[in-house]
Motif scaffolding. Structure first.
Motif, mmCIF file in Angstrom:
data_model
loop_
_atom_site.group_PDB
_atom_site.id
_atom_site.type_symbol
_atom_site.label_atom_id
_atom_site.label_comp_id
_atom_site.label_asym_id
_atom_site.label_seq_id
_atom_site.Cartn_x
_atom_site.Cartn_y
_atom_site.Cartn_z
ATOM 1 N N GLY A 51 0.799 -1.218 0.000
ATOM 2 C CA GLY A 51 0.000 0.000 0.000
ATOM 3 C C GLY A 51 0.831 1.266 0.000
ATOM 4 N N LEU A 52 2.132 1.125 -0.116
ATOM 5 C CA LEU A 52 3.013 2.293 -0.111
ATOM 6 C C LEU A 52 2.998 2.977 -1.478
ATOM 7 N N ASP A 53 3.502 4.202 -1.499
ATOM 8 C CA ASP A 53 3.610 4.941 -2.741
ATOM 9 C C ASP A 53 4.828 5.853 -2.655
ATOM 10 N N GLY A 54 5.103 6.564 -3.720
ATOM 11 C CA GLY A 54 6.239 7.481 -3.719
ATOM 12 C C GLY A 54 7.558 6.738 -3.671
ATOM 13 N N SER A 55 8.545 7.365 -3.056
ATOM 14 C CA SER A 55 9.882 6.765 -3.011
ATOM 15 C C SER A 55 9.909 5.488 -2.187
ATOM 16 N N ALA A 56 9.021 5.365 -1.213
ATOM 17 C CA ALA A 56 9.018 4.188 -0.341
ATOM 18 C C ALA A 56 8.750 2.917 -1.137
ATOM 19 N N VAL A 57 7.827 2.977 -2.084
ATOM 20 C CA VAL A 57 7.502 1.778 -2.846
ATOM 21 C C VAL A 57 8.667 1.371 -3.746
ATOM 22 N N TRP A 58 9.450 2.359 -4.210
ATOM 23 C CA TRP A 58 10.620 2.040 -5.008
ATOM 24 C C TRP A 58 11.701 1.348 -4.166
ATOM 25 N N VAL A 59 11.814 1.766 -2.913
ATOM 26 C CA VAL A 59 12.784 1.120 -2.027
ATOM 27 C C VAL A 59 12.396 -0.337 -1.797
ATOM 28 N N VAL A 60 11.100 -0.574 -1.591
ATOM 29 C CA VAL A 60 10.633 -1.948 -1.391
ATOM 30 C C VAL A 60 10.857 -2.774 -2.657
ATOM 31 N N ALA A 61 10.579 -2.193 -3.825
ATOM 32 C CA ALA A 61 10.795 -2.905 -5.085
ATOM 33 C C ALA A 61 12.256 -3.270 -5.253
ATOM 34 N N LEU A 62 13.137 -2.325 -4.908
ATOM 35 C CA LEU A 62 14.570 -2.609 -4.991
ATOM 36 C C LEU A 62 14.954 -3.716 -4.012
ATOM 37 N N ALA A 63 14.331 -3.719 -2.835
ATOM 38 C CA ALA A 63 14.601 -4.774 -1.853
ATOM 39 C C ALA A 63 14.188 -6.136 -2.398
ATOM 40 N N PHE A 64 13.066 -6.183 -3.141
ATOM 41 C CA PHE A 64 12.647 -7.424 -3.784
ATOM 42 C C PHE A 64 13.764 -7.950 -4.704
ATOM 43 N N VAL A 65 14.329 -7.039 -5.488
ATOM 44 C CA VAL A 65 15.349 -7.438 -6.465
ATOM 45 C C VAL A 65 16.627 -7.878 -5.761
ATOM 46 N N VAL A 66 17.021 -7.146 -4.733
ATOM 47 C CA VAL A 66 18.216 -7.528 -3.974
ATOM 48 C C VAL A 66 18.027 -8.910 -3.349
ATOM 49 N N LEU A 67 16.836 -9.160 -2.819
ATOM 50 C CA LEU A 67 16.537 -10.463 -2.233
ATOM 51 C C LEU A 67 16.601 -11.564 -3.297
ATOM 52 N N LEU A 68 16.105 -11.255 -4.492
ATOM 53 C CA LEU A 68 16.156 -12.222 -5.584
ATOM 54 C C LEU A 68 17.590 -12.581 -5.927
ATOM 55 N N PHE A 69 18.438 -11.573 -6.095
ATOM 56 C CA PHE A 69 19.818 -11.860 -6.478
ATOM 57 C C PHE A 69 20.612 -12.482 -5.336
ATOM 58 N N ALA A 70 20.225 -12.209 -4.104
ATOM 59 C CA ALA A 70 20.856 -12.907 -2.986
ATOM 60 C C ALA A 70 20.547 -14.404 -3.064
ATOM 61 N N SER A 71 19.322 -14.721 -3.441
ATOM 62 C CA SER A 71 18.933 -16.122 -3.610
ATOM 63 C C SER A 71 19.683 -16.754 -4.773
ATOM 64 N N VAL A 72 19.835 -16.005 -5.869
ATOM 65 C CA VAL A 72 20.590 -16.508 -7.020
ATOM 66 C C VAL A 72 22.046 -16.760 -6.617
ATOM 67 N N PHE A 73 22.596 -15.854 -5.828
ATOM 68 C CA PHE A 73 23.978 -16.020 -5.380
ATOM 69 C C PHE A 73 24.129 -17.292 -4.554
ATOM 70 N N LEU A 74 23.196 -17.532 -3.624
ATOM 71 C CA LEU A 74 23.253 -18.760 -2.819
ATOM 72 C C LEU A 74 23.119 -20.003 -3.703
ATOM 73 N N HIS A 75 22.299 -19.900 -4.721
ATOM 74 C CA HIS A 75 22.130 -20.971 -5.710
ATOM 75 C C HIS A 75 23.489 -21.297 -6.351
ATOM 76 N N GLU A 76 24.196 -20.256 -6.782
ATOM 77 C CA GLU A 76 25.486 -20.460 -7.450
ATOM 78 C C GLU A 76 26.547 -20.971 -6.478
ATOM 79 N N VAL A 77 26.541 -20.450 -5.274
ATOM 80 C CA VAL A 77 27.503 -20.918 -4.273
ATOM 81 C C VAL A 77 27.287 -22.399 -3.980
ATOM 82 N N ALA A 78 26.028 -22.826 -3.943
ATOM 83 C CA ALA A 78 25.739 -24.246 -3.725
ATOM 84 C C ALA A 78 26.359 -25.089 -4.833
#
Length: 379
Positions: A51-78
């Motif tokens: 339900g956020l808007d403005g810059s806050a929603v962009w920060v959350v969206a970026l957090a989604f992407v960072v979380l995704l690539f953290a998972s990809v990194f763990l995948h590769e490390v495995a």
């Protein structure tokens, strides 16, 4: 998405941000494009979940992407850690536009290692999806909060990455498992790779077909989703095709022998005439002649074009050395070697001369030209 590769040296360009298991972790420049595009695409989901808007929603969206690539990194490390435990050294971990890949210094030695190393990556993602999903199921985090949205994103993206990478076609991890199964059944790595590559092409076509036909039936997909599916399908097709080409090239490499890339030759002394050299070659049914130094070392080879330009009546009075090309010391290869070992010896020798002499037990058996070797591998 994830895949494994086997380069002989570092192949990726980018920023080294650390090391795992002795291998560099590299962020490719294209990764920044992926972060930017995925952040933009994640904004609607972040807004709907929080339900956020403005810059806050962009920060959350970026957090989604960072979380995704953290998972990809763990995948590769495995991939890398399990490979190292089974004797296959990781060469580099790379985060790219398409997710990431793990490169190794050499191919998996057995079908079992190939399959285990491949499957552990998706297993890690599915385990992470279960953890995030389990925390959501406990219902201890209030729905609609940023933390709840991050748990939801972690569960969904890890589930998707895990399941998608298990699809049975190269270049995906499921393709490596299929490759290993066919390899084990046929005892041919080449057959396994080609089979998994063709299935990968089928998967690529299926992804595109789903993108193009699915919305017509369900009317639930956006144009952006269709474009992304088509792009992913093209990526899969390219990866599968590259795997097939690589398998064929490797088969050519494994089949390289001096007999397949060289030409039989006879030897003459450095004081012999061109007529004598021609007679010796004709008697042996060959075209190439190697000139030996007084100490028995291969010192030169007869240039066919130069020899052909000498009139027949002058061949008896023309020294064979007059139509020969000198060979530097070391421009020889072991004629008993085959495959990769022979290519390595040829690579060393052809740095000295584009034409080298094949020796077996110190005896000249033929001439090998670098151009013929390249043509044989590419054939």
């Amino acid at each position: 998405m994830s895949s494994t590769r086997t380069p002989s040296r570092r192949t990726a360009s980018g920023w080294v941000i650390g090391h795992v298991a002795g291998a560099p972790v590299i962020v490719a420049p294209t990764w920044l494009i992926a972060v930017a595009v995925l952040t933009v695409l994640s904004v609607p989901a972040a807004r709907a979940l929080t339900g956020l808007d403005g810059s806050a929603v962009w920060v959350v969206a970026l957090a989604f992407v960072v979380l995704l690539f953290a998972s990809v990194f763990l995948h590769e490390v495995a991939h890398g850690l399990v490979a190292r435990a089974r004797g296959q050294e990781p060469h580099e971990f790379v985060l790219t536009l398409w997710g990431g890949h793990t490169a190794f210094g050499g191919p998996a030695p057995t079908p079992a290692t190939n399959a285990i190393v491949a499957i552990v990556g998706p297993v890690v993602n599915l385990a992470l999806a279960a953890v995030f999903g389990g925390l959501l199921a406990l219902d201890v985090v209030p729905r609609g909060t940023v933390l709840w949205a991050l748990l939801w994103s972690g569960a969904v993206t890890n589930g998707f990455v895990g399941v998608f990478n298990l699809l049975p076609g190269l270049p995906l991890d499921g393709g490596r498992v299929l490759e290993a199964a066919v390899w084990a059944a046929t005892r041919s790595r080449y057959t396994g790779t080609v089979a998994a590559g063709w299935v990968g092409r089928v998967v690529a076509v299926g992804v595109v077909a789903w993108a193009l036909l699915g919305p017509l039936n369900a009317n639930a997909e956006s144009f952006t989703d269709v474009v992304w599916a088509v792009v992913i399908g093209a990526f899969l097709w390219a990866g599968a095709s590259a795997a097939i080409r690589g398998a064929r090239a490797q088969r050519n490499v494994d089949g390289v022998t001096v007999a397949s890339v060289g030409h039989a030759a006879v030897t003459v002394g450095h004081g012999d005439s061109l007529a004598h050299a021609g007679a010796a070659a004709a008697a042996a049914g060959v075209q190439d002649v190697v000139v030996l130094a007084p100490d028995g070392r291969p010192a030169a080879y007869v240039d066919r074009a130069a020899a052909a330009s000498v009139p027949p009546h002058a061949a008896g009075s023309t020294a064979v050395t007059a139509v020969s090309v000198p060979l530097p010391v070391g421009a020889t290869v072991d004629g008993t070697l085959v495959g990769q070992a022979l290519l390595a010896d040829l690579a060393r020798a052809t740095r000295l001369s584009p034409v080298v002499v094949a020796l077996v037990d110190g005896r000249v058996t033929g001439l090998v030209r670098a151009t013929d070797v390249i043509a044989a591998i590419r054939a």
